[in-house]
Motif scaffolding. Structure first.
Motif, PDB file in Angstrom:
ATOM      1  N   ALA A 164     -44.648 -22.189 -24.999  1.00 17.95           N
ATOM      2  CA  ALA A 164     -43.301 -21.425 -24.889  1.00 17.95           C
ATOM      3  C   ALA A 164     -42.979 -21.178 -23.440  1.00 17.95           C
ATOM      4  CB  ALA A 164     -42.616 -21.853 -26.632  1.00 17.95           C
ATOM      5  N   GLU A 165     -42.867 -19.647 -23.571  1.00 13.35           N
ATOM      6  CA  GLU A 165     -42.807 -19.270 -22.397  1.00 13.35           C
ATOM      7  C   GLU A 165     -42.901 -19.740 -21.053  1.00 13.35           C
ATOM      8  OE1 GLU A 165     -44.600 -14.762 -20.398  1.00 13.35           O
ATOM      9  OE2 GLU A 165     -45.194 -15.758 -21.628  1.00 13.35           O
ATOM     10  N   THR A 166     -44.146 -20.332 -21.001  1.00 13.82           N
ATOM     11  CA  THR A 166     -44.289 -20.862 -20.077  1.00 13.82           C
ATOM     12  C   THR A 166     -42.959 -22.310 -19.695  1.00 13.82           C
ATOM     13  OG1 THR A 166     -46.998 -20.899 -19.960  1.00 13.82           O
ATOM     14  CG2 THR A 166     -45.510 -22.266 -17.960  1.00 13.82           C
ATOM     15  N   ALA A 167     -42.824 -22.893 -20.894  1.00 17.98           N
ATOM     16  CA  ALA A 167     -41.567 -24.547 -20.547  1.00 17.98           C
ATOM     17  C   ALA A 167     -40.889 -23.342 -20.315  1.00 17.98           C
ATOM     18  CB  ALA A 167     -41.505 -24.999 -21.792  1.00 17.98           C
ATOM     19  N   ARG A 181     -54.881 -24.278  -6.553  1.00 21.77           N
ATOM     20  CA  ARG A 181     -54.110 -24.113  -8.716  1.00 21.77           C
ATOM     21  C   ARG A 181     -53.823 -22.900  -8.689  1.00 21.77           C
ATOM     22  NH1 ARG A 181     -59.305 -28.584 -11.072  1.00 21.77           N
ATOM     23  NH2 ARG A 181     -58.933 -30.268  -9.848  1.00 21.77           N
ATOM     24  N   LEU A 182     -53.160 -23.018  -9.491  1.00 25.92           N
ATOM     25  CA  LEU A 182     -52.611 -22.162  -9.960  1.00 25.92           C
ATOM     26  C   LEU A 182     -52.851 -21.211 -11.420  1.00 25.92           C
ATOM     27  CD1 LEU A 182     -48.529 -22.271  -8.735  1.00 25.92           C
ATOM     28  CD2 LEU A 182     -51.084 -20.395  -8.493  1.00 25.92           C
ATOM     29  N   LEU A 183     -53.631 -20.603 -11.535  1.00 21.63           N
ATOM     30  CA  LEU A 183     -53.540 -19.543 -12.950  1.00 21.63           C
ATOM     31  C   LEU A 183     -53.252 -18.449 -13.246  1.00 21.63           C
ATOM     32  CD1 LEU A 183     -57.155 -19.742 -14.648  1.00 21.63           C
ATOM     33  CD2 LEU A 183     -55.984 -17.547 -14.618  1.00 21.63           C
ATOM     34  N   GLY A 184     -52.253 -18.326 -14.399  1.00 18.90           N
ATOM     35  CA  GLY A 184     -51.543 -17.005 -14.647  1.00 18.90           C
ATOM     36  C   GLY A 184     -50.587 -16.587 -16.086  1.00 18.90           C
ATOM     37  N   SER A 185     -49.467 -15.624 -15.504  1.00 19.71           N
ATOM     38  CA  SER A 185     -49.237 -15.287 -16.980  1.00 19.71           C
ATOM     39  C   SER A 185     -48.023 -16.377 -16.767  1.00 19.71           C
ATOM     40  CB  SER A 185     -48.825 -13.939 -16.860  1.00 19.71           C
ATOM     41  OG  SER A 185     -48.115 -13.253 -16.014  1.00 19.71           O
ATOM     42  N   GLY A 186     -46.663 -16.135 -17.506  1.00 16.67           N
ATOM     43  CA  GLY A 186     -45.661 -16.107 -17.473  1.00 16.67           C
ATOM     44  C   GLY A 186     -44.641 -16.064 -16.462  1.00 16.67           C
ATOM     45  N   GLY A 187     -45.230 -15.311 -15.924  1.00 17.30           N
ATOM     46  CA  GLY A 187     -45.009 -14.984 -14.846  1.00 17.30           C
ATOM     47  C   GLY A 187     -44.901 -15.354 -13.369  1.00 17.30           C
ATOM     48  N   LEU A 188     -45.941 -16.079 -13.039  1.00 13.38           N
ATOM     49  CA  LEU A 188     -46.721 -16.972 -12.392  1.00 13.38           C
ATOM     50  C   LEU A 188     -45.941 -18.162 -12.687  1.00 13.38           C
ATOM     51  CD1 LEU A 188     -47.852 -17.168  -9.347  1.00 13.38           C
ATOM     52  CD2 LEU A 188     -50.087 -17.741 -10.771  1.00 13.38           C
ATOM     53  N   ALA A 189     -45.393 -18.548 -13.969  1.00 10.64           N
ATOM     54  CA  ALA A 189     -45.114 -19.307 -14.396  1.00 10.64           C
ATOM     55  C   ALA A 189     -43.741 -19.883 -13.305  1.00 10.64           C
ATOM     56  CB  ALA A 189     -44.595 -20.531 -15.335  1.00 10.64           C
ATOM     57  N   VAL A 231     -48.412 -29.821 -14.930  1.00 11.13           N
ATOM     58  CA  VAL A 231     -48.876 -29.979 -16.008  1.00 11.13           C
ATOM     59  C   VAL A 231     -49.631 -28.649 -15.810  1.00 11.13           C
ATOM     60  CG1 VAL A 231     -50.246 -31.161 -17.044  1.00 11.13           C
ATOM     61  CG2 VAL A 231     -49.681 -32.289 -16.233  1.00 11.13           C
ATOM     62  N   ALA A 232     -49.160 -28.210 -17.411  1.00 10.80           N
ATOM     63  CA  ALA A 232     -49.444 -26.249 -17.183  1.00 10.80           C
ATOM     64  C   ALA A 232     -50.141 -26.876 -18.903  1.00 10.80           C
ATOM     65  CB  ALA A 232     -48.422 -25.809 -17.451  1.00 10.80           C
ATOM     66  N   LEU A 233     -51.086 -25.883 -18.903  1.00 11.55           N
ATOM     67  CA  LEU A 233     -51.920 -25.786 -20.423  1.00 11.55           C
ATOM     68  C   LEU A 233     -51.799 -24.046 -20.327  1.00 11.55           C
ATOM     69  CD1 LEU A 233     -55.352 -27.685 -18.891  1.00 11.55           C
ATOM     70  CD2 LEU A 233     -52.504 -28.854 -19.997  1.00 11.55           C
ATOM     71  N   ALA A 234     -51.756 -24.388 -21.374  1.00  9.70           N
ATOM     72  CA  ALA A 234     -52.030 -22.988 -22.231  1.00  9.70           C
ATOM     73  C   ALA A 234     -52.727 -22.283 -23.413  1.00  9.70           C
ATOM     74  CB  ALA A 234     -50.564 -22.718 -22.896  1.00  9.70           C
ATOM     75  N   ASP A 235     -53.348 -21.737 -23.641  1.00 10.29           N
ATOM     76  CA  ASP A 235     -54.350 -21.474 -24.853  1.00 10.29           C
ATOM     77  C   ASP A 235     -53.495 -21.018 -26.066  1.00 10.29           C
ATOM     78  OD1 ASP A 235     -53.753 -19.105 -24.440  1.00 10.29           O
ATOM     79  OD2 ASP A 235     -55.433 -18.412 -23.569  1.00 10.29           O
ATOM     80  N   ASP A 236     -52.071 -20.279 -26.276  1.00 11.85           N
ATOM     81  CA  ASP A 236     -51.904 -20.756 -27.469  1.00 11.85           C
ATOM     82  C   ASP A 236     -50.285 -20.793 -27.621  1.00 11.85           C
ATOM     83  OD1 ASP A 236     -50.393 -18.175 -25.618  1.00 11.85           O
ATOM     84  OD2 ASP A 236     -50.641 -16.501 -27.640  1.00 11.85           O
ATOM     85  N   LEU A 249     -48.422 -31.302 -10.358  1.00  6.20           N
ATOM     86  CA  LEU A 249     -49.168 -30.295  -9.981  1.00  6.20           C
ATOM     87  C   LEU A 249     -50.088 -29.387 -11.116  1.00  6.20           C
ATOM     88  CD1 LEU A 249     -46.329 -28.457  -8.384  1.00  6.20           C
ATOM     89  CD2 LEU A 249     -48.365 -28.317  -6.423  1.00  6.20           C
ATOM     90  N   LEU A 250     -51.022 -28.831 -11.256  1.00  4.13           N
ATOM     91  CA  LEU A 250     -51.636 -28.251 -12.583  1.00  4.13           C
ATOM     92  C   LEU A 250     -51.588 -26.710 -12.501  1.00  4.13           C
ATOM     93  CD1 LEU A 250     -55.113 -29.717 -11.919  1.00  4.13           C
ATOM     94  CD2 LEU A 250     -52.660 -30.578 -13.440  1.00  4.13           C
ATOM     95  N   TYR A 251     -51.257 -26.093 -13.894  1.00  7.87           N
ATOM     96  CA  TYR A 251     -50.884 -25.069 -14.023  1.00  7.87           C
ATOM     97  C   TYR A 251     -52.047 -24.276 -15.098  1.00  7.87           C
ATOM     98  CZ  TYR A 251     -48.612 -19.887 -14.314  1.00  7.87           C
ATOM     99  OH  TYR A 251     -48.901 -18.977 -14.095  1.00  7.87           O
ATOM    100  N   LYS A 252     -52.505 -23.175 -14.984  1.00  8.24           N
ATOM    101  CA  LYS A 252     -53.261 -22.866 -15.925  1.00  8.24           C
ATOM    102  C   LYS A 252     -52.054 -21.749 -16.597  1.00  8.24           C
ATOM    103  CE  LYS A 252     -56.426 -22.461 -19.264  1.00  8.24           C
ATOM    104  NZ  LYS A 252     -55.663 -21.452 -19.851  1.00  8.24           N
ATOM    105  N   LYS A 253     -51.673 -21.165 -18.015  1.00  4.65           N
ATOM    106  CA  LYS A 253     -51.260 -19.691 -18.423  1.00  4.65           C
ATOM    107  C   LYS A 253     -52.244 -19.222 -19.516  1.00  4.65           C
ATOM    108  CE  LYS A 253     -48.498 -17.526 -20.643  1.00  4.65           C
ATOM    109  NZ  LYS A 253     -49.449 -16.884 -21.327  1.00  4.65           N
TER     110      LYS A 253
END
Length: 423
Positions: free
Chosen positions: A31-34, A223-231, A21-26, A91-95
């Motif tokens: 879409a980049e994370t998906a 928990r992971l927090l990063g940009s599309g690179g870490l995703a 489950v990834a949470l994005a702020d925009d 697994l949690l991911y914060k974009k």
């Protein structure tokens, strides 16, 4: 008489793959994370969908918090985390934005609640955005020495600890990231035991692969927090069934194509110019007229097959006005006749346009170039989202040709006409 063969042993059940489950702020970041995660994935514009996640699919949700006050953004993250509780847990991911924009400190603090530690790694090597000594660099230049925050009210933070003020951060140098896995694991554990959160340096995708692998080895408490690179590193680390191949794109040459350029990046001017050479109509909009709602688009019969709407930035950036302009621009784009396919640059512009059209979910189909994600709406409209700061001078042109292959012929002719004579 030979004895009958023994009955076959029961096969072991297939391993249960953790879903993300990834949470994005925009929206462009969502879409980049998906696309980065790979495998079957849902991309939702509705935060309530977190509670209905099915373990068969990863879920990426745009919380649309980039423009909110910090307390409201943090509340949205907390609400989503509560809704994501399940058995087995995801697994949690914060974009987050690779340039550290948005409500980073508030959202990271909310995301850290209940975690053993949050691993902070916003590097994005594909866009030449790295982290060295806890400082984000763009093309080798420290972020606070660039103009990446030209449209923000504040100045760019000088380091990750400054950007995440209120959340104790301890940086991890590259030599540890690139050492044996046990050393990186030990560094993560040591920092977590001190009550802080690890922020490993990263210059390459291999560095991010090491970071993601370490967090997975240490369990869901990290928990992971990063940009599309870490995703993308997380996607490479997780075994996933292959995503279904998208059906062949039907001929859509007679469907209008609307570009809505909501970015303040200077490079957008050159990107748009590449389209106008192909015959696209460019409509630069006065910010005051857009905000007042006095702009009207021509009827379908007068509309060309390629149209570009953009905010006239000749007067310079308008710090703090981004959301209001994006909302008005999105509402205007939604009135465009002919039910066009859409190319939306800038996360806020993408979100406000789809909100105005009542679109709540996207099916990612592919990536035209880094960050330019091609999706389809439930009713069959094609949409490309792209962060405003991404892409070279030919970005919009490449997107146009991908969506309308017939334009490749025109593009080749233009190149031939402009080719310099032989020496």
């Amino acid at each position: 008489m030979a004895s009958p063969p023994p009955p076959p042993l029961p096969s072991a059940p297939p391993p249960v793959l953790p879903y993300v489950v990834a949470l994005a702020d925009d929206l462009s970041g969502a879409a980049e994370t998906a696309r980065a995660l790979g495998g079957p994935v849902r991309l939702s514009l509705d935060a309530a969908d977190v509670a209905g996640t099915a373990a068969a699919h990863d879920l990426v949700v745009d919380l649309d918090t980039r423009h909110l006050p910090p307390a409201d953004a943090a509340h949205a993250v907390r609400t989503a985390l509560r809704a994501a509780r399940a058995d087995p847990p995801p697994l949690l991911y914060k974009k987050v934005d690779s340039q550290l924009r948005g409500r980073l400190a508030a959202e990271a603090a909310a995301y850290a609640e209940g975690a053993e530690a949050v691993v902070v790694a916003p590097a994005l090597p594909a866009a030449r955005r790295t982290v060295i000594g806890g400082v984000v660099h763009m093309n080798g230049v420290p972020l606070h020495h660039t103009d990446g925050w030209r449209a923000e009210r504040a100045s760019a933070p000088r380091s990750l600890p400054e950007a995440l003020s209120g959340l104790p951060i301890r940086t991890i140098p590259l030599d540890v990231v690139r050492s044996v896995p046990a050393a990186l694991d030990a560094a993560f554990r040591r920092i977590a035991a001190s009550g802080a959160h690890p922020a490993p340096d990263a210059e390459t995708d291999a560095d991010l692969d090491a970071v993601a692998a370490a967090a997975l080895r240490l369990g869901p408490g990290f928990r992971l927090l990063g940009s599309g690179g870490l995703a993308a590193a997380l996607g490479r680390a997780l075994p996933r069934p292959a995503a279904a191949a998208p059906p062949p794109m039907l001929e859509r040459d007679h469907t209008p194509l609307l570009f809505v350029v909501g970015t303040a990046e200077p490079g957008a001017v050159a990107q748009i110019a590449r389209l106008t050479v192909l015959g696209a109509r460019h409509v630069p909009l006065d910010p005051a007229d857009v905000a007042a709602g006095t702009v009207r688009l021509p009827p379908a019969a007068a509309a060309p097959s390629l149209t570009v709407l953009s905010i006239d930035g000749s007067a310079g950036p308008r710090p703090g006005a981004g959301r209001a302009l994006s909302t008005a621009l999105g509402a205007l784009a939604a009135t465009c006749p002919g039910r066009p396919d859409l190319v939306l640059t800038g996360g806020e512009t993408a979100r406000t346009t789809l909100d105005a059209l009542g679109i709540r979910e996207l099916e990612p189909l592919g990536e035209i170039h880094h960050g330019a994600v091609h999706s389809r709406t439930p009713d069959g409209r094609h949409v490309v989202t792209r962060p405003g700061s991404y892409g070279g001078e030919d970005s919009l042109l490449r997107i146009a040709v991908a969506l309308r292959p017939r334009l490749a012929v025109s593009t080749a002719a233009i190149r031939t006409c402009h080719r310099p004579p032989p020496a």
